[in-house]
Design a protein around this motif. Structure first.
Motif, mmCIF file in Angstrom:
data_model
loop_
_atom_site.group_PDB
_atom_site.id
_atom_site.type_symbol
_atom_site.label_atom_id
_atom_site.label_comp_id
_atom_site.label_asym_id
_atom_site.label_seq_id
_atom_site.Cartn_x
_atom_site.Cartn_y
_atom_site.Cartn_z
ATOM 1 N N GLU B 113 0.853 -1.189 0.000
ATOM 2 C CA GLU B 113 0.000 0.000 0.000
ATOM 3 C C GLU B 113 0.887 1.235 0.000
ATOM 4 O OE1 GLU B 113 -2.294 -0.501 3.502
ATOM 5 O OE2 GLU B 113 -3.458 -2.155 2.649
ATOM 6 N N GLY B 114 0.597 2.141 -0.904
ATOM 7 C CA GLY B 114 1.331 3.400 -0.938
ATOM 8 C C GLY B 114 2.722 3.294 -1.523
ATOM 9 N N SER B 117 5.708 5.433 -4.837
ATOM 10 C CA SER B 117 5.646 6.882 -4.905
ATOM 11 C C SER B 117 7.038 7.485 -5.028
ATOM 12 C CB SER B 117 4.945 7.424 -3.654
ATOM 13 O OG SER B 117 5.540 6.856 -2.509
#
Lengths: 377, 812
Positions: B113-114, B117
């Protein structure tokens, strides 16, 4: 793969000179930028693609097999006795495995050798791979073959196989390095008391028994010496293997069998070559040239860094009057072949395979049948 | 609008009959059994056979463009590491180097998750397996690119790794992922949704009861049923990691151009889905779908691992943009083994219970799969779908390891699941004292498999089979034992409705079929030509087929065995539509009412009661061409039943495909070497459109299946975390001498689902093989090998274990 200079030579002597002109050589250890001898080129290409070696010069021997080549690089012939040298079958170093397998002379005079060549690798490989290259190829240990594993045989500090994935590794003499000898021809040749002829720069040809050619880890010299663990054999860097000679012993019978997981393109799990002197020859000393070592030979392959002479099995076999009728006696021979075995965590099954294949090899030698399991001949 | 029609259904030679279906008004007529057809169902040789054997067929690895550069990828030498710092600039200064790109997002692994980036200390993501791509170089020669990789300066923080499930499950094991993950499915299936519990390297379990039942309730019922069952068998089964090992490696050639000021990217890719490559490149590079063109003339196999652009594709496109020149980036064999997918390993605990009559009362499978840095390594498909049973419960988890991630692989999860379930069925039959085929007869609801068992048993000589371990001893020392085993498979009838085709009939009599489907090696060109030829009454050689280009009408990705079932009805419908257009054109030209022009079966045309050949009719056109379009319709359904929506691959479809394999093996009990002597593979795939090509697919499935059973295995070194056999020498794959006699029995099973009624064969043909081989080995030697591959070492160990049981205390 690195860039390199390709050198075609027209003679063995020129090859030796080219090899001598640069550091490095054919002995498995090629210094970066060094020269290396190429015959069929199969193992060489593998090693270069894996980044194990980066030779600067590749000396191609194949054009040296031409009319007028005194070494018979591309010939198979029966050589009569010559002074102290007994009659032998001479096979040039550039003869392909397929020719060895198919040649009527080899099949008649050294069946174990023809059988060893016949099932090796694939038909495509056998059409290109040479006798010399087969004898001098590097072991196939997957740690040795991986550039990212700095194993002892590459001059590093670890034998990864000891605690690692070792089901294909040695069961004899494996404490330092557990790679097994890759050459099936060598296994057969040791059984047949074969020798190699090598030519160095400016030197007369020298002869060496195949059983002395390959280096066992326990006999390795100190690091930096010409027989250190990183070397597979005793040829000097600029020496060119030109010929294999198999002494001809009337009435001798020989056979080779292998067990493979896959029937196409696989290395043997275990291979066995046996040679048996003509009935009575060993006992009566009928063949004085063979000397004290004239009994049967039982040689195990893919179980040690060199073709492994099972001397206890040889002794047990020489005591059997009628091996084919003596199942219990043959089982003792097979058991004796394992004396001194020290399997690693995952290769204990090789003991069973050796037991079975030793018996089959003797049967095949004496009965003439191919009993190598259910492998197609 | 649709109408009700009678169509032919049933298994030819068994229960052929007519049934009503709702069929679109403009649909072509029912074909009936293939025996009445001219081209469809025939053993037509591949239309592209000559091109392939002469080397003229252009694969992606053959594409050479003017000014093309060669890309090479820098890959992690560590199983687990962080990149503290990376400096690619020295590589750019090397001779011949034109571009260097650092990868900022890794495709093909599960993602936290996440994640992605780029917030870490460098733009390089965490390295989770040896072989993970880090950066790439494009240079004027492959050697220059390779050499330049050494000049990318990387500072690695090497971290402890776990490359086996045992190591990864240990307390305090190094974590592959620190946060919960999910994984995108590919068009080949697989994938894993979010929201699963995750502890350490263990994710899951995913619990499933029989359809419609709460898992907890299902589990209670299964346990109760096992407790009360007349016979219960339990066993633990282990399967290995298999790599796809397609002959042609992953790779593509990327070329940028500019059309009316807008960037366009053209790529030649070795792929199973040109449209999924297009879509992934468009997404990653911020382009419109229409700005990317993907071409695949031929593909040398994919087996599920060639969907999407892949890391190599993104790198090639970026390198090409930076260099302003086309870039070719094709992987080598080591990269193939390590970084572009595999069939995950598994550990499965199976319990089956049956009543006195041999009816299954409980099926339970629990365990984990090991898909490396990927998720979704399940195996419950066969347990959930193969047999009729009131009590089914499965539990599957993922164990993450620091190894290359799984990818969809020819029937994801199913060969693993069948290996366990079908050996357990074999064992259960013996426990019950009934024939293994009879046990299946009592529990298997699928008519196709019933027929396959019957025909297969006759072909292999099942009646003459000896009891386990009691066959005659043969060979040297009596060490050879022969055995016969059977196993069943299950796969699903799946279609992809993104399947369009266009047929063009020209005034000079020539005929074209255009579709953006790609041929992954199965040979879809030929059945497409056969279908169109059948409809038009011409020969397949007269149909010029153009495929493999995203500029063509969209075609399905070739995953889930959907290709033939999806695109051939579209092609037939397009041919039919073209005939309707021709009729309209003729009516205009000849000033006839359209009803005076009658289209009969097999392209017969009657004009005013007079037969007219197609070339003649075409020559009468005023237009140069008429064009018919077809797209995959919803399946035809019985009256009163709403059309079933098309299902995406990877989900259960609207019906099952079967497959029953019989294997005959010869085991050398002294050396442990197993040889497969014969396989009888009985399969159903709806209407086989080309028996020759269908049999070829089955041969491939059987060979890959027996190679999985006996040879293939990715070998990892626990200490270094590296793959030891990332080549085709030490990674063992069946070769010519390992391939047995294979007898293929093909059912023709009509269900009245589409205008061709074809279904898939690629995946079903490999599901039961390994299980059949394992059962045959058991029949030969009387002792079961529950771990793949069935190596000599394992056979000898199993024999030794039994010998110890039989004669306790006997020294070995």
């Amino acid at each position: 793969m690195n860039a390199f200079v390709w050198i075609d030579v027209s003679s063995v002597e020129q090859a030796a000179a080219e090899l001598a002109a640069t550091r490095g050589g054919q002995s498995g250890v090629v210094s970066e930028g060094g020269a290396v001898l190429k015959a069929g080129g199969l193992d060489l290409l593998d090693q270069m693609k894996e980044g194990l070696i980066a030779p600067g010069r590749v000396v191609n021997l194949r054009r040296a097999a031409r009319p007028g080549d005194v070494h018979g690089l591309n010939e198979i012939r029966e050589a009569p006795a010559d002074g102290p040298r007994e009659a032998c079958l001479r096979i040039g170093a550039l003869v392909t495995l397929q020719r060895v397998a198919d040649d009527p002379l080899v099949r008649r005079l050294a069946p174990a050798l023809a059988q060893a060549a016949a099932g090796a690798a694939t038909p495509q490989v056998r059409q290109v791979a040479t006798v010399g290259g087969n004898l001098l190829q590097r072991p196939r240990c997957w740690y040795l073959r991986s550039a990212l594993h700095p194993c002892k045989k590459k001059g590093g500090g670890v034998c990864f196989a000891q605690e690692g994935e070792n089901e294909l590794h040695a069961i004899f003499d494996n404490a330092v390095c557990a790679a097994v000898a890759p050459s099936s021809l060598a296994t057969a040749l040791v059984a047949l008391e074969g020798q190699v002829v090598a030519v160095g720069p400016g030197a007369a040809p020298r002869r060496m028994l195949v059983s002395d050619l390959l280096l066992a880890p326990s006999q390795a010299g100190p690091p930096g010496s010409p027989t250190s663990l990183v070397h597979d054999h005793r040829l000097a860097p600029a020496e060119v293997l030109t010929t294999v000679e198999v002494p001809l012993r009337p009435g001798r019978r020989s056979a080779y069998v292998r067990a493979k997981q896959k029937q196409s393109f696989d290395w043997p799990l275990v291979e066995i070559a046996v040679s048996l002197p003509a009935a009575g020859a060993a006992q009566q000393g009928a063949d004085p040239k063979a000397g004290a070592d004239a009994g049967p030979r039982v040689v195990l392959g893919a179980v040690a860094a060199v073709p492994w002479r099972a001397r206890d099995a040889e002794a047990a076999l020489s005591r059997l009057a009628r091996p084919l009728d003596d199942a219990a006696g043959l089982r003792q021979v097979a058991e004796a072949a394992l004396r001194g075995a020290r399997p690693l965590a995952h290769n204990g099954y090789k003991l069973d395979v050796v037991r079975a294949m030793v018996i089959r090899a003797v049967h095949q030698a004496l009965g003439g049948q191919n009993l190598g399991g259910h492998e197609s001949p | 609008m649709s109408q009700e029609r009678e169509v032919t259904t049933g298994i030819v030679g068994v229960d052929l009959h007519r049934e009503a279906r709702q069929v679109p008004d403009d649909a072509p007529a029912d074909w009936g059994a293939s025996a009445g057809l001219k081209h469809v169902g025939r053993r037509a040789p591949r239309l592209d056979g000559i091109e392939k054997v002469t080397g003229r067929a252009r694969y992606t690895t053959d594409v050479r463009l003017p000014g093309m550069l060669y890309g090479r990828v820098l890959r992690s030498p560590h199983a687990h590491a962080n990149v503290r710092h990376i400096d690619p600039s020295p590589a750019l200064r090397q001779p011949g180097v034109k571009a260097v790109v650092v990868l900022d997002h890794v495709l093909g692994t599960a993602t936290e998750e996440g994640e992605g980036s780029g917030k870490g200390p460098t733009p390089v993501p965490q390295l989770r397996y040896a072989g993970q791509p880090i950066a790439a170089v494009a240079a004027t020669t492959p050697e220059a690119a390779e050499a330049a990789l050494l000049h990318i300066v990387v500072d690695y923080e090497v971290l402890p790794h776990a490359v086996t499930a045992e190591d990864a499950l240990r307390e305090g094991a190094p974590l592959v992922f620190r946060r919960p993950v999910k994984m995108e499915a590919s068009a080949g299936g697989g994938g894993a949704g979010g929201g699963m519990p995750q502890h350490g390297n263990l994710r899951g379990p995913k619990r499933q009861g029989r359809a419609g039942l709460e898992p907890a309730e299902a589990r209670r019922r299964v346990e109760a049923a096992l407790a009360g069952a007349h016979a219960v068998v339990r066993g633990t089964y282990l399967t290995q990691v298999q790599t796809h090992s397609a002959l042609e490696p992953h790779g593509l050639v990327a070329q940028w151009s500019s059309k009316s000021g807008a960037d366009e990217l053209t790529v030649w890719a070795s792929t199973q889905g040109i449209f999924s490559v297009r879509d992934e490149l468009a997404e990653v590079l911020g382009l419109k779908q229409s700005q990317v063109r993907v071409i695949t003339d031929y593909c040398g196999g994919g087996f599920g691992a060639k969907f999407g652009a892949g890391n190599y594709g993104v790198l090639a496109a970026k390198l090409a943009r930076q260099a302003g020149a086309p870039v070719r980036l094709c992987l080598n064999r080591q990269e193939e083994h390590e970084s572009v997918g595999n069939r995950p390993g598994s550990r499965q605990e199976v319990a089956l219970g049956a009543d006195r009559e041999g009816r299954l009362v409980a099926i339970q499978v629990q365990g984990y799969g090991t898909g490396g840095a990927g998720a979704g390594a399940g195996f419950a498909g066969p347990a959930q779908n193969l047999y009729r049973c009131d009590n089914i419960y499965t539990e599957e988890s993922d164990v993450f390891t620091h190894t290359g991630p799984l990818a969809a692989f020819r029937a994801p999860g199913h060969p693993q699941g069948a290996f366990a379930l079908e050996q357990a069925m074999d064992e259960l039959a013996e426990r019950l004292g009934i024939d293994p085929l009879e046990l299946r007869e009592r529990n298997d609801p699928l008519p196709a498999r019933r027929e396959e068992r019957k025909r297969g048993a006759a072909a292999i000589g099942w009646q003459g089979r000896s009891p386990a371990g009691q066959g005659p001893a043969e060979g040297p020392g009596g060490s050879l034992r022969r055995g016969i085993g059977v196993a069943q498979g299950v796969w699903y009838y799946l279609i992809n409705r993104d399947s369009h085709a266009e047929v063009r009939l020209h005034r000079d009599g020539s005929i074209e079929l255009l579709s953006g489907v790609q041929d992954i090696g199965g040979g879809i060109r030929t059945p497409l030509a056969q279908v169109v030829a059948e409809e038009l009454g011409v020969s397949p050689q007269q149909v010029r087929v153009t495929l493999g280009d995203t500029r063509l009408p969209p075609g399905p990705g070739s995953g889930g065995s959907v290709t033939t079932a999806s695109i051939t009805p579209a092609a037939r419908d397009a041919a039919h539509a073209a005939l309707l257009a021709l009729r309209k054109e003729l009516a205009t030209v000849l000033a006839l009412a359209p009803e005076r022009i009658v289209l009969g079966p097999g392209g017969q045309i009657e004009v005013g009661g007079q037969a007219m050949t197609l070339p003649k009719a075409l020559s009468r056109m005023r237009k140069e061409s008429v064009v018919g379009s077809g797209e995959r319709q919803l399946d035809y359904t019985p009256p009163g039943q709403a059309p079933s929506p098309g299902r995406s691959p990877g989900r259960r479809g609207v019906g099952q495909l079967g497959g029953v394999h019989f294997a005959q093996v010869l085991v050398d009990t002294a050396t442990g070497v197993v040889r497969v002597e014969r396989v009888v593979a009985a399969q159903d795939c709806g209407r086989p459109l080309n028996a020759l090509l269908t049999e070829s697919q089955v041969h491939g499935g059987v060979i890959q299946g027996l190679s999985y059973a006996l040879f293939e295995e990715r070998r990892m070194d626990r200490r270094t975390g590296l793959m030891l056999n990332a080549n085709l020498e030490q990674y063992k794959i069946a070769g010519a001498l390992d391939v047995p006699r294979i007898d293929v029995i093909l059912l023709e099973e009509l269900r009245g689902r589409s205008s061709t009624d074809a279904a898939g064969i690629g995946e079903p043909s490999t599901v039961p093989t390994a299980a059949a081989v394992a059962n045959a080995v058991y029949n030969a030697i009387g002792v079961r090998v529950r771990e793949l591959p069935i190596t000599p070492a394992r056979v000898l160990a199993a024999l030794a274990a039994r010998a110890r049981q039989v004669t306790p205390g006997r020294p070995r």
